[in-house]
Design a protein around this motif. Structure first.
Motif, short mmCIF file in Angstrom:
data_model
loop_
_atom_site.label_atom_id
_atom_site.label_comp_id
_atom_site.label_asym_id
_atom_site.label_seq_id
_atom_site.Cartn_x
_atom_site.Cartn_y
_atom_site.Cartn_z
N GLY A 1 -68.70 82.51 -69.84
CA GLY A 1 -68.11 81.31 -69.25
C GLY A 1 -68.24 81.27 -67.74
N ASP A 2 -67.54 80.33 -67.15
CA ASP A 2 -67.58 80.12 -65.71
C ASP A 2 -66.65 81.10 -65.00
OD1 ASP A 2 -69.28 77.92 -66.02
OD2 ASP A 2 -67.58 76.59 -66.37
N ARG A 3 -67.19 81.75 -63.94
CA ARG A 3 -66.37 82.67 -63.15
C ARG A 3 -65.45 81.86 -62.24
NH1 ARG A 3 -69.95 86.23 -60.21
NH2 ARG A 3 -70.16 84.49 -58.78
N VAL A 4 -64.17 82.16 -62.28
CA VAL A 4 -63.19 81.46 -61.46
C VAL A 4 -62.95 82.24 -60.17
CG1 VAL A 4 -60.80 80.66 -61.34
CG2 VAL A 4 -62.08 80.46 -63.48
N THR A 5 -62.77 83.56 -60.28
CA THR A 5 -62.55 84.40 -59.11
C THR A 5 -62.87 85.84 -59.46
OG1 THR A 5 -60.98 84.93 -57.34
CG2 THR A 5 -60.11 84.83 -59.58
N THR A 6 -62.95 86.67 -58.43
CA THR A 6 -63.20 88.10 -58.59
C THR A 6 -62.12 88.86 -57.85
OG1 THR A 6 -65.58 87.68 -58.67
CG2 THR A 6 -64.90 89.94 -58.24
#
Length: 74
Positions: A32-37
């Motif tokens: 899926g889409d990375r939101v934050t790290t």
């Protein structure tokens, strides 16, 4: 679905180019889409819980910081 049962945002362990372990919060699973790290697992899990309860958590947090920084002049 109740907000406390939602699991849209999940934490996945990754490594960066320097070989350091990082945790990514993604929307929609491993692909899926990375939101934050995040650099710590505890922080990543806390943010994922907050995002599952309120998908606009980061937007609201930024808005509160912005409005509190405005200085009122008389």
């Amino acid at each position: 679905m109740k907000a406390n049962k939602r699991q849209d945002y999940r934490v996945f362990e990754t490594t960066n180019t320097a070989g350091e372990v990082r945790w990514e919060i993604k929307l929609g699973g491993a692909d899926g889409d990375r939101v934050t790290t995040c650099r710590s697992l505890v922080e990543a899990e806390r943010q994922a819980v907050e995002l599952n309860l309120d998908p606009y958590y980061f937007d609201r947090k930024a808005q509160v910081v912005k409005t509190k920084s405005i200085v009122k002049e008389d």
